[in-house]
Design a protein around this motif. Structure first.
Motif, PDB file in Angstrom:
ATOM      1  N   THR A  71      19.869  32.358   5.211  1.00 32.07           N
ATOM      2  CA  THR A  71      20.168  32.424   3.775  1.00 32.07           C
ATOM      3  C   THR A  71      20.673  33.788   3.332  1.00 32.07           C
ATOM      4  O   THR A  71      21.218  33.917   2.239  1.00 32.07           O
ATOM      5  CB  THR A  71      18.921  32.103   2.935  1.00 32.07           C
ATOM      6  OG1 THR A  71      17.930  33.108   3.177  1.00 32.07           O
ATOM      7  CG2 THR A  71      18.374  30.720   3.241  1.00 32.07           C
ATOM      8  N   GLY A  72      20.447  34.805   4.130  1.00 29.35           N
ATOM      9  CA  GLY A  72      20.784  36.160   3.719  1.00 29.35           C
ATOM     10  C   GLY A  72      19.635  36.878   3.046  1.00 29.35           C
ATOM     11  O   GLY A  72      19.732  38.061   2.729  1.00 29.35           O
ATOM     12  N   VAL A  73      18.540  36.177   2.809  1.00 32.28           N
ATOM     13  CA  VAL A  73      17.351  36.794   2.223  1.00 32.28           C
ATOM     14  C   VAL A  73      16.709  37.694   3.271  1.00 32.28           C
ATOM     15  O   VAL A  73      16.526  37.289   4.424  1.00 32.28           O
ATOM     16  CB  VAL A  73      16.343  35.718   1.756  1.00 32.28           C
ATOM     17  CG1 VAL A  73      15.020  36.347   1.353  1.00 32.28           C
ATOM     18  CG2 VAL A  73      16.931  34.908   0.609  1.00 32.28           C
ATOM     19  N   ASN A 128      20.397  40.116  -2.456  1.00 34.46           N
ATOM     20  CA  ASN A 128      19.592  40.925  -3.369  1.00 34.46           C
ATOM     21  C   ASN A 128      18.153  40.430  -3.461  1.00 34.46           C
ATOM     22  O   ASN A 128      17.418  40.850  -4.354  1.00 34.46           O
ATOM     23  CB  ASN A 128      20.206  40.928  -4.770  1.00 34.46           C
ATOM     24  CG  ASN A 128      21.507  41.674  -4.813  1.00 34.46           C
ATOM     25  OD1 ASN A 128      21.751  42.563  -4.014  1.00 34.46           O
ATOM     26  ND2 ASN A 128      22.361  41.305  -5.745  1.00 34.46           N
ATOM     27  N   VAL A 129      17.767  39.554  -2.557  1.00 34.46           N
ATOM     28  CA  VAL A 129      16.413  38.999  -2.570  1.00 34.46           C
ATOM     29  C   VAL A 129      15.685  39.449  -1.311  1.00 34.46           C
ATOM     30  O   VAL A 129      16.227  39.396  -0.213  1.00 34.46           O
ATOM     31  CB  VAL A 129      16.445  37.453  -2.622  1.00 34.46           C
ATOM     32  CG1 VAL A 129      15.040  36.880  -2.561  1.00 34.46           C
ATOM     33  CG2 VAL A 129      17.185  36.970  -3.857  1.00 34.46           C
ATOM     34  N   GLU A 130      14.455  39.876  -1.515  1.00 32.97           N
ATOM     35  CA  GLU A 130      13.587  40.242  -0.388  1.00 32.97           C
ATOM     36  C   GLU A 130      12.253  39.526  -0.538  1.00 32.97           C
ATOM     37  O   GLU A 130      11.745  39.385  -1.656  1.00 32.97           O
ATOM     38  CB  GLU A 130      13.331  41.747  -0.353  1.00 32.97           C
ATOM     39  CG  GLU A 130      14.557  42.561  -0.079  1.00 32.97           C
ATOM     40  CD  GLU A 130      14.267  44.049  -0.024  1.00 32.97           C
ATOM     41  OE1 GLU A 130      15.181  44.781   0.351  1.00 32.97           O
ATOM     42  OE2 GLU A 130      13.142  44.482  -0.358  1.00 32.97           O
ATOM     43  N   VAL A 131      11.707  39.100   0.561  1.00 33.97           N
ATOM     44  CA  VAL A 131      10.365  38.534   0.584  1.00 33.97           C
ATOM     45  C   VAL A 131       9.530  39.449   1.465  1.00 33.97           C
ATOM     46  O   VAL A 131       9.854  39.665   2.629  1.00 33.97           O
ATOM     47  CB  VAL A 131      10.364  37.094   1.139  1.00 33.97           C
ATOM     48  CG1 VAL A 131       8.937  36.586   1.286  1.00 33.97           C
ATOM     49  CG2 VAL A 131      11.175  36.178   0.244  1.00 33.97           C
ATOM     50  N   TRP A 132       8.482  40.007   0.887  1.00 33.94           N
ATOM     51  CA  TRP A 132       7.604  40.924   1.606  1.00 33.94           C
ATOM     52  C   TRP A 132       6.353  40.185   2.047  1.00 33.94           C
ATOM     53  O   TRP A 132       5.701  39.512   1.239  1.00 33.94           O
ATOM     54  CB  TRP A 132       7.241  42.096   0.705  1.00 33.94           C
ATOM     55  CG  TRP A 132       8.347  43.094   0.592  1.00 33.94           C
ATOM     56  CD1 TRP A 132       9.578  42.892   0.044  1.00 33.94           C
ATOM     57  CD2 TRP A 132       8.333  44.421   1.080  1.00 33.94           C
ATOM     58  NE1 TRP A 132      10.335  44.027   0.143  1.00 33.94           N
ATOM     59  CE2 TRP A 132       9.584  44.989   0.774  1.00 33.94           C
ATOM     60  CE3 TRP A 132       7.387  45.203   1.723  1.00 33.94           C
ATOM     61  CZ2 TRP A 132       9.915  46.290   1.109  1.00 33.94           C
ATOM     62  CZ3 TRP A 132       7.707  46.496   2.043  1.00 33.94           C
ATOM     63  CH2 TRP A 132       8.959  47.033   1.745  1.00 33.94           C
ATOM     64  N   ILE A 133       6.024  40.318   3.322  1.00 35.76           N
ATOM     65  CA  ILE A 133       4.848  39.669   3.892  1.00 35.76           C
ATOM     66  C   ILE A 133       3.864  40.756   4.317  1.00 35.76           C
ATOM     67  O   ILE A 133       4.138  41.510   5.244  1.00 35.76           O
ATOM     68  CB  ILE A 133       5.227  38.784   5.092  1.00 35.76           C
ATOM     69  CG1 ILE A 133       6.241  37.721   4.666  1.00 35.76           C
ATOM     70  CG2 ILE A 133       3.971  38.153   5.698  1.00 35.76           C
ATOM     71  CD1 ILE A 133       6.832  36.933   5.814  1.00 35.76           C
TER      72      ILE A 133
END
Length: 85
Positions: free
Chosen positions: A53-55, A13-18
């Motif tokens: 990690t699944g992120v 349920n975690v996303e990191v947007w670049i």
């Protein structure tokens, strides 16, 4: 990366947007702090640190202040929220 690894309980349920077009208004191409090499290292560090990690890491060509970037992030957040129901 460290905070996400330490505190994210459900990494799916975690996303990191670049924002590949620039991480701030003064770091877009043509501005004083534009630095493609630093941006590349930042993205690589995040990818390497969160590997396995699944992120979800989302690399977007737009700059951070692009309205479309914000809308895409908000839509993705809404999909995550709906998924939890």
């Amino acid at each position: 990366v460290e905070k996400i690894r330490d505190y994210a309980k459900v990494t799916e349920n975690v996303e990191v947007w670049i924002p590949r077009g620039g991480v701030s208004v003064i770091a877009v191409p043509g501005q004083v702090f534009a630095d493609e090499d630093a941006d590349y290292v930042l993205a690589e560090t995040i990818r390497a640190g969160l590997g396995g990690t699944g992120v979800r890491i989302v690399e977007d060509a737009r700059e951070i202040n692009d309205a479309g970037f914000a809308v895409a992030m908000a839509e993705s957040l809404m999909r995550l929220v709906e998924k939890k129901k």
